[in-house]
Design an enzyme around this catalytic site. Structure first.
Site, PDB file in Angstrom:
ATOM      1  N   LYS A 224      11.499  67.707  24.595  1.00  0.00           N
ATOM      2  CA  LYS A 224      12.234  66.589  25.188  1.00  0.00           C
ATOM      3  C   LYS A 224      11.386  66.012  26.320  1.00  0.00           C
ATOM      4  CE  LYS A 224      16.547  68.427  23.431  1.00  0.00           C
ATOM      5  NZ  LYS A 224      17.609  69.417  23.614  1.00  0.00           N
ATOM      6  N   ARG A 372      23.216  56.566  23.215  1.00  0.00           N
ATOM      7  CA  ARG A 372      22.594  57.371  24.266  1.00  0.00           C
ATOM      8  C   ARG A 372      21.181  56.850  24.567  1.00  0.00           C
ATOM      9  NH1 ARG A 372      21.376  63.789  23.669  1.00  0.00           N
ATOM     10  NH2 ARG A 372      19.936  62.977  22.131  1.00  0.00           N
TER      11      ARG A 372
HETATM   12  C1  LIG Z   1      18.032  70.156  22.456  1.00  0.00           C
HETATM   13  C2  LIG Z   1      18.902  71.304  22.758  1.00  0.00           C
HETATM   14  C3  LIG Z   1      18.802  72.480  22.017  1.00  0.00           C
HETATM   15  C4  LIG Z   1      17.878  72.529  20.851  1.00  0.00           C
HETATM   16  O1  LIG Z   1      17.675  73.787  20.377  1.00  0.00           O
HETATM   17  P1  LIG Z   1      16.602  74.013  19.226  1.00  0.00           P
HETATM   18  O2  LIG Z   1      16.631  75.451  18.996  1.00  0.00           O
HETATM   19  O3  LIG Z   1      15.298  73.473  19.703  1.00  0.00           O
HETATM   20  O4  LIG Z   1      17.061  73.219  18.038  1.00  0.00           O
HETATM   21  C5  LIG Z   1      19.585  73.559  22.393  1.00  0.00           C
HETATM   22  N1  LIG Z   1      20.447  73.474  23.429  1.00  0.00           N
HETATM   23  C6  LIG Z   1      20.584  72.333  24.139  1.00  0.00           C
HETATM   24  C7  LIG Z   1      21.543  72.278  25.276  1.00  0.00           C
HETATM   25  C8  LIG Z   1      19.828  71.210  23.805  1.00  0.00           C
HETATM   26  O5  LIG Z   1      19.978  70.078  24.489  1.00  0.00           O
END
Ligand SMILES: *Cc1c(COP(=O)(O)O)cnc(C)c1O
Length: 413
Positions: A224, A372
């Site tokens: 991200k 968003r």
């Molecule tokens: C983006 C996000 C994930 C993503 O988890 P992955 O294992 O990378 O798919 C998990 N928890 C939160 C709060 C997120 O925003």
């Protein structure tokens, strides 16, 4: 009365101390990218690094790369780089696995620290990935744990001595609402609970201080705001005083004290490496390494100030120019109470977002009706925000979004 002169976006860009950072990224032509909260832009240096690692390190060194290029040390070395961005001491973070898997590792370790209380407390705004992992673990552990979900505003009042683990995501993935990590961690500790924080929407978006807040465990994402690429390895933090006795339930050989002793008995490594599991993904870690170079010398205070200003400008522009089209702010109006994203409710949010993307303004959509928009201060300009809203206003006015091609639901929204 003195005339109030509004500062133009162009002027704000001229005086922006982070403006030179944009050069470090590849931004596709004709794109205004408001989705860095989902997948950050490509750091230019990652291209060269990936080419180098694939062609030379993998191609030429082959198995020797584990020693010759210190591949084996990458989870801990990159963990230390991430530590600086989240207020963690050296030797408390590793880069490994996915956020989901790291949540499972942290949550089981946290539950093991508490004998009797059986509640995992979280909020209804938490990302489903985290809630699903908790549900599966409760089943797998078979110790009668319960997942209790309350509204985000009610978390503080719901912390009591029945809570074993407080499991929260600091910044809500939908609304951008931000929890007070220090205060809630303190409350959790007063009740005897362990505090586990998901920093998926915090790391690289705002100043984080896991050490100062006293968080017991933290996990987070690097694709991200940290810009390490699709599916890049995540990270996990363990508070220093727990490191010596956390017993990972995924007792992987890479977390062993001496993997190459090939001892049949598991003995965890003394440091955060014990939270790693299997062979590290060197290509993904190399992209992460290059992405972290961009953060060298970046002042997180400046990142936060710009992030808040971009969000405020976006809200102001949308409400001024698109106010008549039924869009309703879905994020806290107070920038202090937000992470680095802004959402608007819109009845036709999905096709409107598809039309926006068609016009080069990339955000995303979260069911049932949230459009968003993420603001990554390292590569966004104030002018981008103004231009994006002008395009949104045009789409709403012409009802371009009504075209059938914008109604088709893709797998990823
Ligand atoms: C983006 C996000 C994930 C993503 O988890 P992955 O294992 O990378 O798919 C998990 N928890 C939160 C709060 C997120 O925003």
């Amino acid at each position: 009365m003195p005339a109030t002169r509004q500062v133009s976006a162009a002027d704000l860009d001229k005086s922006d101390p982070l403006a030179p950072k944009r050069e470090a990224f590849h931004i596709p032509d004709g794109v205004i990218y408001l989705d860095g909260n989902s997948l950050g832009c490509l750091p230019k240096a990652a291209v060269a690094r990936m080419n180098e690692v694939v062609a030379n390190e993998w191609g030429e060194s082959l198995i020797r790369g584990w020693n010759d290029h210190a591949w084996i040390d990458m989870p801990a070395r990159l963990g230390n780089r991430i530590a600086k961005l989240i207020g963690a001491a050296p030797g408390t973070v590793v880069a490994a696995d996915s956020t989901s898997v790291n949540l499972a590792k942290a949550l089981t370790a946290a539950l093991e620290m508490r004998e009797n209380p059986n509640v995992i407390l979280s909020d209804t705004g938490n990302f489903p990935a985290d809630l699903y992992m908790a549900q599966g673990l409760i089943r797998g552990l078979g110790r009668g744990h319960k997942l209790r979900l309350v509204a985000p505003e009610e978390v503080e009042a719901a912390i009591d001595e029945t809570v074993a683990v407080l499991m929260l995501t600091e910044v809500d993935y939908r609304t951008g609402r931000r929890h007070n990590m220090a205060r809630l961690t303190e409350k959790a500790h007063e009740a005897g609970a362990v505090a586990l924080w998901d920093l998926a929407h915090s790391a690289g978006a705002l100043p984080v201080d896991v050490g100062g807040a006293g968080a017991d465990f933290a996990i987070g994402c690097t694709y991200k705001y940290l810009n390490a690429g699709p599916g890049a390895p995540a990270f996990i933090y363990v508070r220093p005083n727990h490191l010596g006795h956390v017993e990972p339930f995924l007792s992987g050989w890479m977390g062993h004290e001496a993997p190459f002793d090939f001892d049949p008995r598991y003995r965890p490594a003394p440091g955060p490496e014990r939270m790693t599991v299997g062979t590290p993904p060197i290509l993904g870690l190399s992209a992460l390494d290059a992405a972290l170079d961009v953060w060298e010398g970046v002042d997180m205070g400046e990142v936060r100030a710009k992030s808040m200003a971009l969000g405020d400008l976006f809200i102001q522009e949308v409400e001024e120019r698109c106010g008549g089209y039924g869009l309703k702010l879905g994020s806290p109006r107070d920038a202090e109470a937000r992470g680095s994203q802004v959402s608007f409710h819109a009845e036709n949010g999905y096709p409107i977002m598809q039309a926006l993307i068609g016009e080069g303004v990339i955000g995303d959509f979260r069911a049932p009706d949230l459009m968003r928009f993420g603001f990554a201060p390292l590569y966004l300009r104030y002018q981008d925000v103004v231009d994006a809203v002008a395009i949104l206003e045009c789409i709403l006015r012409t009802e371009l979004w009504r075209e059938p091609r914008f109604q088709v639901r893709a797998k990823v929204t």
